[in-house]
Design a protein around this motif. Structure first.
Motif, mmCIF file in Angstrom:
data_model
loop_
_atom_site.group_PDB
_atom_site.id
_atom_site.type_symbol
_atom_site.label_atom_id
_atom_site.label_comp_id
_atom_site.label_asym_id
_atom_site.label_seq_id
_atom_site.Cartn_x
_atom_site.Cartn_y
_atom_site.Cartn_z
ATOM 1 N N LYS A 80 0.821 -1.220 0.000
ATOM 2 C CA LYS A 80 0.000 0.000 0.000
ATOM 3 C C LYS A 80 0.858 1.274 0.000
ATOM 4 O O LYS A 80 0.344 2.366 -0.211
ATOM 5 N N ARG A 81 2.156 1.113 0.233
ATOM 6 C CA ARG A 81 3.037 2.285 0.309
ATOM 7 C C ARG A 81 3.778 2.518 -1.010
ATOM 8 O O ARG A 81 4.684 3.353 -1.079
ATOM 9 N N LEU A 82 3.388 1.744 -2.019
ATOM 10 C CA LEU A 82 3.940 1.912 -3.363
ATOM 11 C C LEU A 82 2.754 2.179 -4.286
ATOM 12 O O LEU A 82 1.929 1.302 -4.525
ATOM 13 N N ILE A 83 2.668 3.411 -4.751
ATOM 14 C CA ILE A 83 1.496 3.795 -5.547
ATOM 15 C C ILE A 83 1.913 4.171 -6.965
ATOM 16 O O ILE A 83 2.765 5.042 -7.166
ATOM 17 N N CYS A 84 1.337 3.492 -7.930
ATOM 18 C CA CYS A 84 1.620 3.782 -9.331
ATOM 19 C C CYS A 84 0.490 4.664 -9.869
ATOM 20 O O CYS A 84 -0.670 4.249 -9.915
ATOM 21 N N VAL A 85 0.830 5.870 -10.283
ATOM 22 C CA VAL A 85 -0.177 6.830 -10.752
ATOM 23 C C VAL A 85 -0.330 6.707 -12.263
ATOM 24 O O VAL A 85 0.647 6.893 -13.001
ATOM 25 N N VAL A 86 -1.529 6.366 -12.725
ATOM 26 C CA VAL A 86 -1.758 6.211 -14.164
ATOM 27 C C VAL A 86 -2.907 7.091 -14.626
ATOM 28 O O VAL A 86 -3.668 7.600 -13.804
ATOM 29 N N GLU A 87 -3.021 7.245 -15.932
ATOM 30 C CA GLU A 87 -4.082 8.105 -16.473
ATOM 31 C C GLU A 87 -5.448 7.441 -16.434
ATOM 32 O O GLU A 87 -6.422 8.023 -16.010
ATOM 33 N N ASP A 88 -5.534 6.192 -16.919
ATOM 34 C CA ASP A 88 -6.863 5.573 -16.908
ATOM 35 C C ASP A 88 -6.842 4.061 -16.677
ATOM 36 O O ASP A 88 -5.790 3.441 -16.647
ATOM 37 N N LYS A 137 1.293 10.028 7.501
ATOM 38 C CA LYS A 137 0.899 10.252 8.892
ATOM 39 C C LYS A 137 0.832 8.925 9.655
ATOM 40 O O LYS A 137 1.189 8.837 10.821
ATOM 41 N N ASP A 138 0.337 7.884 8.949
ATOM 42 C CA ASP A 138 0.107 6.583 9.572
ATOM 43 C C ASP A 138 1.374 5.962 10.147
ATOM 44 O O ASP A 138 1.357 5.356 11.204
ATOM 45 N N SER A 139 2.469 6.044 9.403
ATOM 46 C CA SER A 139 3.700 5.420 9.885
ATOM 47 C C SER A 139 4.886 6.147 9.301
ATOM 48 O O SER A 139 4.742 6.958 8.377
ATOM 49 N N SER A 140 6.050 5.843 9.803
ATOM 50 C CA SER A 140 7.231 6.554 9.313
ATOM 51 C C SER A 140 7.899 5.826 8.150
ATOM 52 O O SER A 140 8.909 6.264 7.607
ATOM 53 N N GLU A 141 7.348 4.681 7.775
ATOM 54 C CA GLU A 141 7.923 3.928 6.649
ATOM 55 C C GLU A 141 7.863 4.759 5.365
ATOM 56 O O GLU A 141 6.990 5.610 5.214
ATOM 57 N N SER A 142 8.770 4.466 4.437
ATOM 58 C CA SER A 142 8.829 5.272 3.227
ATOM 59 C C SER A 142 7.631 4.989 2.316
ATOM 60 O O SER A 142 7.068 3.894 2.311
ATOM 61 N N VAL A 143 7.285 6.000 1.542
ATOM 62 C CA VAL A 143 6.212 5.888 0.563
ATOM 63 C C VAL A 143 6.834 6.193 -0.806
ATOM 64 O O VAL A 143 7.639 7.107 -0.921
ATOM 65 N N GLU A 144 6.501 5.380 -1.816
ATOM 66 C CA GLU A 144 7.006 5.692 -3.160
ATOM 67 C C GLU A 144 5.864 5.874 -4.132
ATOM 68 O O GLU A 144 4.938 5.065 -4.194
ATOM 69 N N ILE A 145 5.951 6.949 -4.889
ATOM 70 C CA ILE A 145 4.928 7.241 -5.899
ATOM 71 C C ILE A 145 5.588 7.109 -7.266
ATOM 72 O O ILE A 145 6.532 7.845 -7.574
ATOM 73 N N ILE A 146 5.106 6.165 -8.086
ATOM 74 C CA ILE A 146 5.634 6.029 -9.452
ATOM 75 C C ILE A 146 4.701 6.789 -10.390
ATOM 76 O O ILE A 146 3.520 6.450 -10.487
#
Lengths: 204, 204
Positions: A80-88, A137-146
């Motif tokens: 859940k901390r790796l989010i791939c942002v796509v158009e559709d 906010k939930d945790s200090s673990e890293s978040v990655e947005i692709i």
């Protein structure tokens, strides 16, 4: 004088409005439907009329879903901390078919394109920022947005806009690698792609 | 895990069954329909579900019609003694668009093709013979039948079969001219077409 019954002309006109379907193809599809068995025709009618039934937007990733959360967001094995942002949603399908992504998605619903009247507020960008902030906010673990918008002018502009919006959230922001595609031909590859491929060359 | 809601997958599957529509195009069409306004979507649903309403076969020419007789057969200005025999309704549309034909049509509903299990009895050939015989009985004026089946193996076989069947009726039987098409390129024209064009050359 009409050559064809009204209902047939109407169907041809409706098919012609779909993207990539010209009047010749629209006629061919219509006459095909007129010829199929009543069972197959019934299935087609059912599929069309039921298309929007039970389809809603996933509360989290804004993809099409049958419930409040889509199957990918519901899946506990997905990162859940790796989010791939796509158009559709079609982009989600393409990426899922690779079976090489284990994170979750965020579907923007398009790309910023002033010429088509699409600004950032029409896309699910605010929802993405909120989602990333909540994760931070939930945790200090890293978040990655692709940022996996299309490699087009609009897609790149959208990615740049999102990167700027996400700066305060201090998440790791990445984008898909650019280079020559498998099966491509150097001779026919455009200059920008070749420049990208040279710049990002990898040691073997 | 399903990536997409069931109703969307069903629509993609149904679109994929149409001729010339692959899975990529089917997805694109489905997502396009999901995006259109409710009004446009309503019109599409209505067109599909009403497609076969009020559509019947013209009693005389076997084309699609809204009444017992199609508009062309009903038209008193059309020459009822000049019948153009075609494979399907799309051919009628193509010929009507030329505005150069003033006779009536006879729609066979396909061509003889043993490989697809289509024999003469599946086509409207008996109806054509009956129609021509009735015309011959009605008056002594000449009747002309133009065989306008497709210039393919099946189309030619069908035309030959019909010509033989119509022999006893003693009608004038013609076929469409064969030659090089407008906008064609001699260099890329196939041998048979060039042979036809030379054989049927016309003095200018």
């Amino acid at each position: 004088m009409r050559i064809l019954p009204k209902s047939i002309e109407k169907m041809i006109a409706e098919f012609s409005r779909l993207p990539g379907i010209g009047s010749k193809t629209a006629s061919r599809l219509t006459f095909y439907l007129l010829k199929v068995s009543p069972v197959q025709f019934g299935q087609f009618v059912e599929a069309v009329s039921g298309l929007k039934n039970n389809v809603q937007q996933c509360r989290q990733c804004c993809n099409m879903a049958e419930a409040e959360l889509c199957d990918i967001c519901k899946d506990s094995k997905r990162d859940k901390r790796l989010i791939c942002v796509v158009e559709d949603p079609l982009d989600v399908m393409a990426l899922e078919q690779t079976k090489s992504f284990t994170g979750t998605y965020h579907v923007l619903g398009g790309a910023i394109s002033p010429i088509d009247g699409v600004g950032p507020e029409q896309l699910k960008i605010a929802e993405l920022v909120e989602r990333v902030n909540a994760l931070r906010k939930d945790s200090s673990e890293s978040v990655e947005i692709i940022l996996a918008t299309n490699p087009s002018l609009e897609g790149d502009a959208t990615a740049m806009y999102i990167a700027r919006e996400l700066k305060p959230a201090q998440a790791k922001i990445t984008k898909l690698a650019r280079g020559i595609p498998v099966g491509g031909d150097l001779e026919y590859t455009d200059e920008q792609t070749l420049t990208d491929a040279i710049k990002n060359r990898k040691e073997i």
